[in-house]
Design an enzyme around this catalytic site. Sequence first.
Site, PDB file in Angstrom:
ATOM      1  N   HIS A   6       0.837  -1.203   0.000  1.00 12.58           N
ATOM      2  CA  HIS A   6       0.000   0.000   0.000  1.00 12.58           C
ATOM      3  C   HIS A   6       0.870   1.250   0.000  1.00 12.58           C
ATOM      4  CE1 HIS A   6       0.688  -0.186   4.415  1.00 12.58           C
ATOM      5  NE2 HIS A   6       0.552   1.133   4.360  1.00 12.58           N
ATOM      6  N   GLU A  55      -3.741   3.971   1.352  1.00 16.35           N
ATOM      7  CA  GLU A  55      -4.125   4.205   2.742  1.00 16.35           C
ATOM      8  C   GLU A  55      -4.331   5.701   2.945  1.00 16.35           C
ATOM      9  OE1 GLU A  55      -1.853   4.488   7.011  1.00 16.35           O
ATOM     10  OE2 GLU A  55      -1.245   2.872   5.674  1.00 16.35           O
ATOM     11  N   HIS A  74       3.974  11.188  -6.854  1.00 19.33           N
ATOM     12  CA  HIS A  74       2.592  10.935  -7.254  1.00 19.33           C
ATOM     13  C   HIS A  74       2.342   9.444  -7.392  1.00 19.33           C
ATOM     14  CE1 HIS A  74       4.805  10.986 -11.089  1.00 19.33           C
ATOM     15  NE2 HIS A  74       3.956  10.035 -11.442  1.00 19.33           N
ATOM     16  N   GLU A 116      -1.305  10.734 -11.414  1.00 20.81           N
ATOM     17  CA  GLU A 116      -1.077  10.697 -12.855  1.00 20.81           C
ATOM     18  C   GLU A 116      -2.064   9.743 -13.517  1.00 20.81           C
ATOM     19  OE1 GLU A 116       2.533   9.715 -16.035  1.00 20.81           O
ATOM     20  OE2 GLU A 116       2.832   9.381 -13.886  1.00 20.81           O
TER      21      GLU A 116
END
Length: 121
Positions: A6, A55, A74, A116
């Site tokens: 994550h 998360e 990003h 993105e």
Amino acid sequence: MFTFNHYNYNVLDLEKSMAFYAAALGLKEVRRKEAPDGSWKLVYLGDGKSDFTLELTWLRDRKEPYNLGENEFHLAFQAEDFDAAHAKHKEMGCICFENPEMGIYFINDPDNYWLEIIPNP
């Protein structure tokens, strides 16, 4: 051997962020952890296709926006229908940067994290 699990973004308004990620990217809550005293909440969002999650961390006592520096990081999402995704994000008013030469664009979430959007290969 390691496997991606994550990624975390800290957010000021958890419900607003969850609504944004659902509307903009179709992400849904897959699990949650909460402090017994209510001081923090962790909500994990998934795309329903991969095991990777985003998360969202909410801290009750945090009132000021997070310092994202120059925001040179990003997450990237691959769009099944790039043109439809672009039209949706344009309508939502969340496109913050476009690079037509590369065939990509970026949207920003309520806390100004950049995401993105890339087309299917």
